[in-house]
Design a protein around this motif. Structure first.
Motif, PDB file in Angstrom:
ATOM      1  N   SER A  59      -4.458   6.407  -2.409  1.00  0.00           N
ATOM      2  CA  SER A  59      -4.605   4.684  -2.382  1.00  0.00           C
ATOM      3  C   SER A  59      -4.354   4.388  -4.010  1.00  0.00           C
ATOM      4  CB  SER A  59      -6.183   4.881  -2.407  1.00  0.00           C
ATOM      5  OG  SER A  59      -6.982   5.483  -3.273  1.00  0.00           O
TER       6      SER A  59
ATOM      7  N   SER B  18      -5.522  -1.460  -3.375  1.00  0.00           N
ATOM      8  CA  SER B  18      -4.795  -1.540  -1.985  1.00  0.00           C
ATOM      9  C   SER B  18      -5.624  -0.791  -1.167  1.00  0.00           C
ATOM     10  CB  SER B  18      -3.312  -0.890  -2.565  1.00  0.00           C
ATOM     11  OG  SER B  18      -3.549   0.467  -2.327  1.00  0.00           O
ATOM     12  N   THR B  19      -5.104  -0.757   0.270  1.00  0.00           N
ATOM     13  CA  THR B  19      -5.740  -0.210   1.210  1.00  0.00           C
ATOM     14  C   THR B  19      -5.333   1.233   1.206  1.00  0.00           C
ATOM     15  OG1 THR B  19      -4.070  -0.867   2.812  1.00  0.00           O
ATOM     16  CG2 THR B  19      -5.965  -2.248   2.720  1.00  0.00           C
ATOM     17  N   GLU B  20      -6.419   1.931   1.685  1.00  0.00           N
ATOM     18  CA  GLU B  20      -6.033   3.471   1.655  1.00  0.00           C
ATOM     19  C   GLU B  20      -5.298   3.932   2.686  1.00  0.00           C
ATOM     20  OE1 GLU B  20      -9.021   7.011   0.471  1.00  0.00           O
ATOM     21  OE2 GLU B  20      -9.388   6.412   2.558  1.00  0.00           O
TER      22      GLU B  20
ATOM     23  N   SER C  78       0.701  -1.295   0.024  1.00  0.00           N
ATOM     24  CA  SER C  78      -0.140   0.049   0.214  1.00  0.00           C
ATOM     25  C   SER C  78       0.812   1.271  -0.133  1.00  0.00           C
ATOM     26  CB  SER C  78      -0.754   0.177   1.118  1.00  0.00           C
ATOM     27  OG  SER C  78      -1.582  -1.220   1.481  1.00  0.00           O
TER      28      SER C  78
END
Lengths: 564, 688
Positions: free
Chosen positions: A177, A181-183, A97
């Motif tokens: 982001s 992927s995760t923010e 991320s």
């Protein structure tokens, strides 16, 4: 038989108590280590480190001056380096991320302005797809950008715009982001202020340049312009009640002084301006109109010789998207040290407006003599340029009482650090207040000339608070915010190099979280010779228990067989 | 033992009791399951889960409850007997009898019979339907299932409005459910009407008729635009209808009110008036200026015109300009066109301009252009770019397309040049190959024109001109008689008159006389323009100098000037946008909204409109604010949240455009450090 044994044991114990034997013990290392978590450390990381160190050293997590070493867990260096040896444990960066590394935001911004928050975002290696960045304040999106990631780049630096809505401490959140992927989010703070900056425009003799700059400034609601134009000896035209340039103290009320026809200043006035720059740390804008007698400005410009350059055609000067033009320039023969350009000119590799620091103040010099001639064009930003420059210079001038927080966003249980600068104000008193009216006195500690330092534990209740500093009728306040620990995500700096450097400078070293095994031996080695402890068992009160025990058994056995 | 009649009687009672007991247990289990499933289903619906998911969740819950009840239910006959005993005065005889029937053991038969007989009597006295009331259980179960099914209705917008909302208390406010705006463009456009339903912005041609039809539970409706405000009565069919003409950009605000006069959320719709563009005529052939030696040909001209709605006329107009000096005549005319209507919006035309019939001479010209009129009533004719046909001398005709800027050439002329050109022409007449008479005349005319140009410059410098240079020349003696006190002006006057004479002589191809006059004019000019002399001219009343406005006076009377500090206010629309942004941030942080919030949004919108009623983006923002108010009133939390974000982006975008950039960077400590570094470097010298 047992009776005898018991009796003998009692006698032996009594005898040993008289002798008081001692035995030497070689225990643990004895090192006491404090764990200090910084940005980038999760509670799991801290627990992991504690468990890894506990068998070898005594671990404490509260400030303790007696500790032998401090282990910093995280990716950021502590605000203050610890007193003793320091070790660093660096958690790994995310490999999937993006991470917001830093948010560059002015500490204080004007309500009427448009602020650029520059976000530095690290992207994982091989990341594909556009990186989406959003700036939010108060839950409201202010700016969003989606930009491609260049091949091989590991971070991007993106300016995002933020427009303040109301005065007070304002939280600015950056979200980043990547597809799938995760923010990642991070929060920074800035103080939005709505204040009128005081500007003095002094025309040593009437000049077009100062006149049109003054008119531009007078149309800016952020600026309160007082002016004097000396039209003849003993005769001047005043706007408001301007002071003479004879006393630096009289100039203290002004954040910026604009001097037109600067070559007509007297040496005494130049000396006063220099004192103002060093003591008040304000800004002086010099608008010369001729190359005659410019030597008088040398204490301010550090330039001994100027060259007049009349160009055959207008040259465009630009600064942050603002453009205007000029054809007559006064170039310094040698650029002074520390000069910074405020404009760029594609035709000329020199800057027509530049800035030079003097002490804590700034001198801004316009080398473009006739920029005012083309001020009226529809696409000419002459007035806007000077409004921006003067407003920024004024905003950078410290207030008479300036409160600066080390971090205005404090977690419960942490300590609030503030620094106060007060000029010529006696008997300062400070207290923090909450929105319900509760208040508590804050002790101010001298930290230098006209400077004080304050530290106090953050209130336990999350919310908005303000530090109020007063001296007589003067009262200044600034907000700080208390949040629950762990509820706010801060930027995750990647200053592992700085952390390692700091650790080495403090006699320690930096290790990765995955390589914790190397740390305990080094911590144990901090105590050069592990203390040899001599144990005197018969000095313990517990020795009475076995002594009384054997005597009781012996007495019970005797009573059982009928003896007395 | 089972053959005894008492035994069969007891077993029958127990069997009946078992059936009733089981049926009731099933019903109770279903009822309990439905009661537990109802809130689960309601939460799922409120969270916008699909109805199928909500039903599935409810079914799972019911089955779970029934399963639990199934395992807790004692289905044995002993259990039935125990339950039968509860509440009945059987003194345990039924349980004992059931046990004896199941396992008599060593009990004597006669005792068993007595016990069973007593149990049958006791059991027979128990009212099974009262003990296990299946009917009431069925009713309760049905009610629970209805309750469960009703949760699905929460997804219905109609029910959402009827039910007390978790996000607002505004269900009772008067509101407009639908607004239709019918845009009827002007007839001349030929465009059909357009209907917009619940629009945020309506676009129409300026002059269109807008018919606004609003409906909703309101008793009255106030319809306001930027200039007017009317109260629209409620029609018999319950709608509010009002029509007006769209003239300029603006808005229409619809404010419903109930019978008590309480107003609801105002709906604001932006209006965009698209102006009818004027027609665009152009000359396609030849489409350039022509310089002809002779006016003997007929010129084919093609024109074209386009318009956004339709054309009414296309003409080819010309103006003949004839004459020399200041004596020009203008003759207007039109060339008949053969029109081709490609479409109502595009016309083409062709025509022949006969130059012969215009009797053009050298120096004359024809200016021609296309003229078009569109179908808009009262439309004024629109002309294309004009082109000229000029009849020129032979030398000019040869230079066609290569001539330098004629005007620039004229500016470069001087009296010296006129003399030089005249001398050269005289020299050529005496050369071995003198020009023929016609060429001589042409060139003399050219020099005459240049002489007039120089004269015009001088006349302009003097501030006026002579209406009739010959009349003026006749009064020349007045100058020499000293009528004009200033000799500079008199010299200029002489120069002008000599130039006029020279021009006249050149037109008559009297070159020697012309040269003499030119030289006299030059001498007079040199005297007049001497640096030691002033040229004075009289000023008109309008040009006269007002001494009271001049900075004149005595130095002793000078005194310092003083004025108050100028106070610049923040632009009202910017200040209000900032306040709106703060309000939006406050609302964004809330979990629920009330009518008070809708009212605050309406107030903010009104303040914005007051600050900038004609700005399109401001009107759009206000329209979006009113739509948030409507969403709050209709308890649509999702729409409120979405709208808040959207309008916030609009407001921040607008503020970004008007706010000035802030360039403050670094702390005071940084600046001090820079200053110290700069001074340390200065001590070591600067950099080149």
């Amino acid at each position: 038989m047992i009776e005898r044994v018991c009796r003998a044991s009692a006698l032996i114990l009594a005898g040993l108590a008289l002798v008081d034997p001692g035995c030497s013990l070689q225990g643990a290392s004895g090192a006491r280590v404090r764990l200090l978590a910084t940005a980038g450390a999760t509670p799991d990381d801290v627990t992991h480190v504690r468990e890894a160190l506990a068998p070898t050293v005594d671990v404490v997590e509260t400030p303790d001056p007696e500790v032998d070493a401090t282990v910093v867990i995280g990716r950021a260096a502590p605000r203050r380096p610890p007193a003793g040896p320091m070790f660093a444990v660096v958690p790994p960066a995310s490999s999937t991320s993006p991470e917001v590394r830093a948010i560059e935001l002015p500490e204080q911004v004007d309500l009427e302005s448009r602020v650029t928050a520059t976000a530095t975002v690290a992207v994982p290696a091989g990341a594909a797809g556009p990186l989406k960045l959003t700036l939010l304040s108060g839950g409201i999106p202010h700016d969003a950008q989606s930009l491609p990631i260049a091949v091989g780049s590991d971070s991007v630096r993106v300016p995002l715009t933020f427009v303040p809505a109301q005065p007070g401490l304002t939280l600015v959140q950056i979200s980043a982001s990547l597809p799938g992927s995760t923010e990642a989010t991070a929060v920074a703070t800035t103080h939005v202020v709505q204040q009128e900056h005081r500007v003095l425009v002094h025309d040593a003799r009437p000049s077009w340049a100062a006149t049109f700059v003054r008119r531009a400034l007078e149309s800016d609601p952020r600026l309160n312009v007082t002016a004097r134009s000396v039209v003849s000896r003993g005769l001047a035209t005043d706007v408001g009640a301007p002071p003479a340039l004879d006393s630096a103290a009289a100039l203290d009320d002004f954040d910026v002084i604009v001097v037109g026809a600067a070559e007509a200043l007297t040496p005494a006035q130049v000396t006063t301006l220099e004192r103002y720059l060093r003591a008040r740390e304000g800004a002086v804008v010099l608008l010369p109109t001729d190359d005659d007698a410019l030597g008088v400005l040398r204490p301010l410009t550090a330039i001994s010789r100027w060259n007049l350059d009349r160009r055959p055609a207008l040259e465009t000067l630009s600064a942050d998207g603002l453009e205007w033009s000029a054809s007559e320039f006064l170039w310094p023969s040698t650029w002074p040290a520390g000069a910074e350009p405020l404009t760029t000119c594609p035709e000329t590799p020199r800057c027509a407006v530049w800035r030079r620091p003097i002490g804590g103040g700034r001198v801004i010099v316009s080398s473009a003599l006739d920029g005012w001639r083309t001020r009226a064009g529809s696409d000419v930003d002459y007035a806007e340029f000077w409004r921006v420059q003067v407003a920024n210079a004024a905003a950078a001038t410290p207030e008479r009482v300036a409160i600066t927080f080390a971090d205005a966003l404090v977690e419960t249980g942490a300590t609030v650090h503030a620094e106060i600068e007060a000029r010529r104000l006696p008997n300062l008193a400070a207290e923090w207040q909450d929105t319900l009216g509760s208040r508590a006195t804050v002790r101010l500690w001298p930290a230098g000339a006209q400077r004080w330092r304050a530290e106090w534990p953050a209130p336990q209740t999350p919310g908005r608070y303000r530090l109020v500093v007063a001296s007589g009728d003067v009262q200044v306040s600034r907000e700080f915010m208390v949040v629950e620990a762990g509820t706010v995500q801060r930027p995750l700096p990647s200053d592992s190099d700085a952390l390692a450097l700091m650790a080495r400078a403090h006699g320690g070293q930096s290790v990765a979280l995955s390589d914790l095994a190397a740390l305990p031996p080094q911590l144990a080695g901090l105590v050069e010779a592990p203390p040899e402890r001599v144990w005197h068992p018969f000095r313990s009160a517990w020795i009475i228990v076995p002594f009384a025990g054997v005597l009781s058994v012996e007495w019970w056995l005797r009573r059982r067989r009928g003896a007395r | 033992m089972h053959e005894w009649p008492e035994s069969r009687q007891l077993l029958a009672v127990l069997a009946r009791a078992s059936r009733a007991r089981r049926a009731r247990a099933i019903l109770v289990a279903v009822m309990r399951g439905a009661l537990v499933a109802a809130p689960v289903s309601a939460i799922a619906v409120l969270l916008d889960a699909p109805l199928l998911w909500a039903a599935g969740a409810a079914a799972i819950v019911i089955l779970a409850v029934m399963t639990v009840a199934h395992f807790q239910f004692d289905r044995s006959r002993a259990g039935v007997a125990r339950d039968l005993e509860v509440g009945a005065a059987c003194r345990n005889v039924v349980v004992t009898a059931e046990a004896l029937l199941r396992e008599p053991g060593p009990t004597p038969a006669h005792i068993c019979r007595v016990v069973i007989q007593d149990a049958a009597v006791a059991a027979g006295q128990v009212d099974i339907s009262t003990r296990w009331p299946v009917q009431s259980a069925a009713i309760r179960t049905a009610a629970a299932l209805v309750l469960l099914a009703s949760t699905a209705l929460l997804a219905s917008p109609a029910v959402e409005r009827l039910l007390p909302s978790i996000v607002t208390d505004a269900a009772s406010a008067p509101v407009l459910t639908e607004v239709r705006i019918i845009v009827e463009p002007p007839d001349y456009t030929g465009r059909p009407s357009e209907t917009f339903t619940n629009p945020e912005r309506v676009t129409g041609v300026a002059g269109s008729r807008l018919r606004v039809e609003a409906s909703g539970p309101a008793a009255a409706l106030t319809m306001a635009t930027a200039t007017t405000s009317v109260v629209v009565p409620r029609a018999a069919d319950g709608t509010f209808v009002h029509a007006f003409t769209l003239e300029t950009d603006g808005f229409v605000a619809l404010t419903p009110a109930d019978t008590a006069g309480a107003t609801g959320v105002r709906r604001l719709i932006g209006l965009t008036a698209t102006a009818d563009r004027p027609p665009a005529p152009k000359v396609t052939t030849p489409g350039k200026d022509l310089f002809l030696r002779e006016a003997t040909e007929t010129l084919a001209i093609a024109v074209e015109a386009t318009d956004d709605f339709g054309l009414r006329a296309l003409r080819l107009a010309y103006t003949k300009v004839a004459g020399v000096g200041e004596s020009f005549t203008f003759t207007e005319g039109e060339v008949p066109l053969t029109l081709e209507r490609v479409s109502p919006q595009q016309w083409r035309g062709r025509g022949d301009l006969s130059l012969t019939s215009l009797n053009l001479e050298i120096g004359d010209m024809v200016v021609y252009r296309a003229v078009a009129i569109d179908t808009r009533p009262g439309a004024v004719p629109v002309e294309s770019d004009s082109f000229i046909i000029e009849i020129v001398s032979a030398s000019e005709a040869l230079a066609e397309g290569f001539a330098i800027d004629d005007t620039r050439d004229k500016y470069a002329l001087s009296q010296q040049m006129v003399i030089l050109k005249t001398e050269r022409l005289i020299a050529r007449t005496k050369s071995a190959q003198p020009p023929d008479a016609e060429m001589l005349r042409d060139e003399a005319l050219m020099i005459a024109a240049e002489q007039r140009s120089v004269r015009a410059e001088i006349v302009f410098m003097m501030g006026g001109h002579f209406e009739d240079e010959f009349v003026e020349a006749a009064h020349e003696h007045e100058i020499s008689d000293g009528r004009f006190d200033n000799s500079g002006r008199a010299d200029l006057g002489r120069a002008v008159r000599d130039m006029a004479r020279a021009s006249t002589e050149l037109v008559d191809v009297n070159l020697a006389a012309a040269l003499e006059a030119e030289k006299r004019a030059l001498e007079a000019m040199e005297r007049a323009l001497s640096r030691r002399r002033f040229i004075l001219r009289t000023l008109t009343q309008r040009e006269s100098i007002d001494d009271s406005r001049r900075l004149t006076g005595k130095l002793g009377g000078a005194s310092p000037g003083r004025r108050a500090v100028a106070v610049a206010d923040v632009a009202p629309d910017v200040a209000q946008l900032r306040a709106t942004l703060a309000l939006l941030a406050t609302l964004q942080a809330q979990q629920a909204w009330t009518t008070a919030d809708a009212a605050r949004l309406a107030e903010s919108g009104e303040a914005l409109l007051a600050a900038a009623p004609q700005q399109r983006d401001i009107v759009d923002i206000v329209a979006a604010l009113s739509s948030i108010g409507e969403a709050i009133t209709s308890a649509d939390a999702n729409r409120v949240r979405t709208r808040l974000t959207a309008v916030s982006e609009q407001v921040t975008g607008r503020l970004r455009a008007v706010a000035v950039p802030s360039g403050v960077t670094g702390s005071a400590q940084d600046r001090r450090l820079k200053g110290a570094l700069s001074e340390a470097l200065s001590r070591g010298g600067g950099r080149d």
